[in-house]
Design a protein around this motif. Structure first.
Motif, PDB file in Angstrom:
ATOM      1  N   THR A 328       0.841  -1.203   0.000  1.00  0.00           N
ATOM      2  CA  THR A 328       0.000   0.000   0.000  1.00  0.00           C
ATOM      3  C   THR A 328       0.875   1.252   0.000  1.00  0.00           C
ATOM      4  O   THR A 328       0.530   2.261  -0.607  1.00  0.00           O
ATOM      5  CB  THR A 328      -0.952   0.018   1.217  1.00  0.00           C
ATOM      6  OG1 THR A 328      -1.489  -1.285   1.375  1.00  0.00           O
ATOM      7  CG2 THR A 328      -2.069   1.009   1.018  1.00  0.00           C
ATOM      8  N   GLN A 614      -9.145  10.744   2.104  1.00  0.00           N
ATOM      9  CA  GLN A 614      -9.574   9.441   1.593  1.00  0.00           C
ATOM     10  C   GLN A 614     -10.839   9.576   0.757  1.00  0.00           C
ATOM     11  O   GLN A 614     -10.982   8.927  -0.272  1.00  0.00           O
ATOM     12  CB  GLN A 614      -9.790   8.469   2.755  1.00  0.00           C
ATOM     13  CG  GLN A 614      -8.482   7.995   3.346  1.00  0.00           C
ATOM     14  CD  GLN A 614      -8.663   7.116   4.553  1.00  0.00           C
ATOM     15  OE1 GLN A 614      -9.653   7.214   5.259  1.00  0.00           O
ATOM     16  NE2 GLN A 614      -7.693   6.267   4.814  1.00  0.00           N
ATOM     17  N   VAL A 619      -4.726   7.831  -1.438  1.00  0.00           N
ATOM     18  CA  VAL A 619      -4.207   6.780  -0.566  1.00  0.00           C
ATOM     19  C   VAL A 619      -3.307   7.503   0.429  1.00  0.00           C
ATOM     20  O   VAL A 619      -2.318   8.120   0.058  1.00  0.00           O
ATOM     21  CB  VAL A 619      -3.404   5.741  -1.363  1.00  0.00           C
ATOM     22  CG1 VAL A 619      -2.810   4.699  -0.432  1.00  0.00           C
ATOM     23  CG2 VAL A 619      -4.288   5.090  -2.406  1.00  0.00           C
ATOM     24  N   HIS A 637      -4.665   4.695   5.331  1.00  0.00           N
ATOM     25  CA  HIS A 637      -4.381   3.438   4.634  1.00  0.00           C
ATOM     26  C   HIS A 637      -3.114   2.815   5.188  1.00  0.00           C
ATOM     27  O   HIS A 637      -3.026   1.612   5.370  1.00  0.00           O
ATOM     28  CB  HIS A 637      -4.216   3.688   3.134  1.00  0.00           C
ATOM     29  CG  HIS A 637      -5.487   4.064   2.465  1.00  0.00           C
ATOM     30  ND1 HIS A 637      -5.722   5.320   1.970  1.00  0.00           N
ATOM     31  CD2 HIS A 637      -6.603   3.349   2.222  1.00  0.00           C
ATOM     32  CE1 HIS A 637      -6.931   5.357   1.446  1.00  0.00           C
ATOM     33  NE2 HIS A 637      -7.487   4.181   1.588  1.00  0.00           N
TER      34      HIS A 637
END
Ligand code: ATP
Length: 894
Positions: A328, A614, A619, A637
């Motif tokens: 991520t 968000q 992200v 995230h």
């Protein structure tokens, strides 16, 4: 509330004795499942079961040929080859899984090394959690993990999260017997290993360590959480399932098609024994197609890449706590960072003082000085470790800077503290921005004094008078001067209390006669590597926002120093916490992209910022070190906690930045992106082989001949493309180049359009080359590849063993060269750029030597015959065209 007891703690000898008597503070890990059991579990995998089935079928056919048809014993080579391949594939992947597992275990162990503040030999110092022994005097602060079971000696506003043991998230703990909770599971004056301080601080004596603790009895060691599927995992699962379905369909097609063909060719009399043998061999080909097509290597490639990345990330100071964070991080579009410690060095030192009652700023014996120094020493939770040459700060760095300043003025804070009795304390909180303590004074015996310190404008606001009668305008101007120099400011106030004075109500100071003493300016220089790291993030398309508890002017100056803030920024790009709170959700939504700095921010502002970002499709990675950052860390995230942040923050986060530095965050982005690209490379390579192999076998099956690639050959190809390629591509080093791209879209499918074209185009090309060769070899008798220039095609006559060796070797060599192309994918570089790719080169060598040995000595088992040196040279040379075409393509794109 508590008299500062004079606690001396254990001597080194007593520590040793206690360790011998009660053991070390380490939990015995649960018994591990034996390796052989874990290995056997691998045979539960459906693909392996199918393969084993194929192995037994092959064994059946061999037995029939040997006993029924009186063939020689070489017929057993093929089944043996299949079993060897099964063991090799499962063995290798098992080995790598174990390796990856080891990496995770090492990462988990770091937990035992966390520093704990203890008093030993009369000095406060830090020791690793595992070195704590029974009898140690441990100091606990807000957000810290409790390292062992202990009895409280002193406590202030202590609340403990015992949810890991009793499910109780907030237990009040105290040393005052009247306040004991009789119904609590554990006594109110006991704290337990594995629980956390949510509020307040305490001093306690350890009563049990390691397995003897309550936590040890129920053993639940903190583990890296790999249970949650990452978005990438989910995507790959879907991809894997799709490929599996397609491969089953192809296998079925082969089975049905070849059986039908058998009946067409054998109309009239059918020899059922012969049919069974033929059916079994078709069945095996079908099974092999499934085995080759199903990307078993995919999960392994991901696990290997993750393990490799996690280990390397640890080297660049990122301790990954939740696996998904690795990837991520690569998709991050905004980083919300705090200032102190992350952008700055957290090496705080008082560089200027402004005490209004002192003309020369030097300490003397005046009352004013008495209030200043006693306030600094007692209204503080930090301590100094004075055992080394230079004193070092334990605990809050801002307060530490003040103790260091006292030390530099020749004053021992321990004496000042020891002479007072603390009656009440209001700990520092980012929401309030000040701290207050009421003591029975040591400097002014018989007097009760309230000391307040905190953000100067806030503390000044609480005061009725100011020493030297300085007006607010002068104060503000001086404050701004410090802030423009990026300094952190702290104001001090005191009030001598009468018995009926109301001082602290609802966690707020309400005293009416506070006097403002003055302030200190603390410098905390920007970390040297941060400006470049910020630049790197900006050029990687990642926006950076500062969310700080400090003032707008200080934050602005820091922003300017790190290259984030310039004259071109409008007032719209900076906001204070209270202003931010006053905005409506819609206003925040519209303004959030533009915002660069939130000053005087409170933890909930941070959370709101993250949520709004968000909503805008970002992200978001967010940094935090305090206990009250936990909500923002959880919402983001990727939550990044700081190495010297509290355990609560760490637990809420996905990655811990061990060295607290922003530049390590940049490294994490680079690793995340590289990891994703390595997996893309693996998929590109594997899918190309898949397409080619499946099509060749499928076409071969309907050309009515033997399968052009035999079962054992395909198993070797499978080993190359699954295990070896996964190893080779997963371990590729990260490239700095990834930081020049824009962040990928989080939802984007891992196979992008370039990959799609590559897979279908190259796969189809390989298929055409191979099937063309199959056709030629079937219609001519080729004994050397040089024959291809002069040959004339005749009727179909099947494939000789030499011809099968050619097809097999050409197929493998096409993949071999294609591995170079996969490696070069997205690098924008030549495929022959091998810096840091030793693992990759080694695997290429293994494939090449492996193929040579198989062809030269594989004989019956692999249905091959040795190939002449000329033919080897011809194959290697001609198939290398794959990589040359790739090079030209890459050159043109550059
Ligand atoms: P960041 O959130 O970027 O780390 P910060 O550390 O400056 O910024 P806070 O810790 O909320 O943010 O501090 C805000 C202000 O509160 C500081 O500028 C200082 O004036 C005051 N302050 C900080 N620490 C203490 C403390 N221990 N006691 C009293 N006041 C403090």
């Amino acid at each position: 509330m508590s008299q500062h007891q004079h606690l001396t703690g254990l001597t080194p000898q007593e520590v040793e004795e206690s360790r011998i008597k009660h053991g070390a503070n380490i939990l015995t890990p649960p018994k591990r499942t034996p390796l052989w059991k874990l290995f056997l579990e691998k045979f539960g995998d459906p693909i392996i079961i199918i393969l084993l089935l194929a192995g037994f079928c092959s064994l059946g056919i061999a037995a029939y040929e040997y006993f029924g048809l009186q063939h020689d014993s070489t017929v057993f080579f093929e089944p043996v080859g299949i079993f060897v391949a099964i063991f090799l594939a499962t063995g290798l992947s098992f080995y790598f899984e174990q390796q990856a597992d080891k990496e995770f275990k090492i990462l988990n162990q770091v937990n035992d090394e966390e520093p704990v503040r203890v008093i030993r030999e009369g000095n406060t110092t830090e020791v690793p959690k595992c070195d704590i022994v029974v009898g140690d005097i441990v100091m606990l602060g807000t957000g810290e993990d409790i390292p062992a079971d202990a009895e409280l000696l002193e406590s202030t506003h202590l609340s403990v999260d015992e949810s890991t043991l009793t499910g109780e998230p907030l237990c009040r703990k105290t040393t005052v017997p009247e306040e004991f909770d009789e119904e609590a599971t554990f006594p109110s004056n006991h704290v337990l290993r594995g629980t956390k301080v949510m509020e307040g601080h305490a001093i306690c004596r350890v009563t049990a360590v390691g397995d003897a603790t309550e936590n040890g009895k129920v053993l639940e060691a903190a583990q890296i959480d790999d249970s949650v599927k990452t978005p990438l995992n989910e995507q790959l699962d879907r991809l894997g399932k799709l490929i599996t379905k397609i491969s089953y369909a192809i296998a079925l097609l082969i089975l049905v098609g070849r059986t039908a063909l058998y009946f067409v060719n054998h109309t009239g009399s059918i020899d059922w024994l012969d049919f069974t043998a033929s059916f079994l061999s078709t069945f095996m080909v079908a099974v092999t197609v499934i085995v080759v097509a199903v990307p078993e290597g995919l999960p392994m490639a991901v696990t290997l890449s993750l393990a490799y990345s996690m280990r390397r990330m640890l080297k660049s100071n990122n301790l990954v706590r939740k696996m998904h964070a690795c990837e991520t991080m690569g998709a991050t579009t905004v980083i919300c960072t705090d200032k102190t410690g992350t952008l700055t060095q957290n090496q705080m030192s008082v560089s200027e003082t402004q005490f209004y009652g002192l003309a020369t700023q030097t300490l003397d014996n005046s009352d004013e000085c008495g209030f200043i120094t006693e306030g600094m020493a007692v209204n503080s939770t930090a301590t100094l470790d004075l055992s080394g040459e230079k004193p070092s700060v334990l605990g809050n760095p801002t307060e530490g800077a003040i103790l260091l300043w006292l030390h530099s003025q020749g004053l021992d804070y321990r004496t000042l503290r020891g002479n007072t009795t603390t009656l009440e304390e209001l700990p520092f909180a980012t929401e309030r921005k000040y701290m207050a303590t009421i003591v029975e004074s040591g400097v002014f015996p018989g007097k009760k004094v309230l000391y307040v310190k905190g953000a100067p404008e806030i503390v000044h606001g609480l005061c009725a008078t100011t020493s030297g009668n300085v007006d607010k305008a002068t104060l503000d101007a001086q404050l701004l001067g410090y802030q423009r120099k990026a300094m952190r400011t702290l104001g001090f106030a005191y009030q001598i209390l009468n018995d009926d004075d109301v001082t602290i109500v609802d966690q707020k100071v309400v005293a009416e006669r506070l006097n403002f003493l003055g302030m200190v300016a603390i410098s905390d220089p920007v970390r040297a590597d941060v400006p470049q790291a910020v630049q790197e993030c900006l050029s990687a398309g990642i926006d950076v926002k500062i969310v700080t508890g400090d003032t707008a002017a200080t934050a602005g100056e820091i922003g300017r120093q790190i290259g984030l803030w310039g004259d071109h920024h409008s007032d719209h790009a900076i906001i204070t916490g209270p202003e931010f709170e006053a905005l409506t959700d819609e206003e925040v939504y519209n303004r959030v992209d533009e915002l660069k700095i939130i000053a005087r921010a409170r933890p909930l502002d941070k959370k709101r910022l993250v949520e709004t970002l968000q909503k805008r499709g970002h992200v978001v990675a967010v940094t935090g070190d305090g206990t009250n950052d936990a909500p923002a860390l959880k919402t983001a995230h990727v939550g990044l906690s700081m190495g010297d942040g509290t355990s609560v923050a760490k637990e809420a986060s996905d990655i811990t930045i061990v060295d607290n530095s922003f530049s390590s965050i940049g490294r994490a982005v680079m690793w995340g992106r590289s990891l994703y690209q390595n997996i893309q490379r693996f998929i590109l390579f594997q899918m190309t082989v898949n397409v080619a192999a499946c099509c060749v076998v499928l076409a071969g099956a309907f050309m009515g001949t033997d399968s052009p690639l035999t079962v054992t050959q395909m198993l070797w190809v499978n080993l190359i493309m699954d295990t070896f390629a996964a190893m080779a591509l997963a371990s590729l080093p990260p490239s700095e180049g990834v930081m020049k791209d824009r962040p990928r879209h989080r939802e984007a499918f891992i196979i992008d359009s370039t990959m799609k074209r590559g897979i279908i185009g190259t796969g189809a090309l390989f298929f055409l080359i191979l099937i063309g060769l199959v056709y030629v070899f079937e219609h001519a008798d080729v004994t050397s590849l040089t024959d291809l220039c002069t040959l004339t095609l005749g009727g179909a006559e099947g494939l000789s063993r030499t011809e099968k060796s050619y097809i097999f070797t050409i197929f493998v060599m096409l993949q071999f060269w294609n591995l170079f192309n996969a490696r070069a994918y997205l690098t924008g570089r030549s495929a022959f750029h091998f810096k840091g790719c030793q693992g990759f080169l080694l695997i290429l060598l293994v494939i090449l030597i492996g193929q040579f040995f198989i062809v030269s000595f594989g004989g019956q088992m692999f249905s091959v015959t040795p190939i002449s040196i000329t033919d080897w040279a011809l194959i290697i040379g001609s198939t290398s065209i794959v990589v040359w075409v790739g090079e030209i393509y890459r050159f043109l794109r550059r």
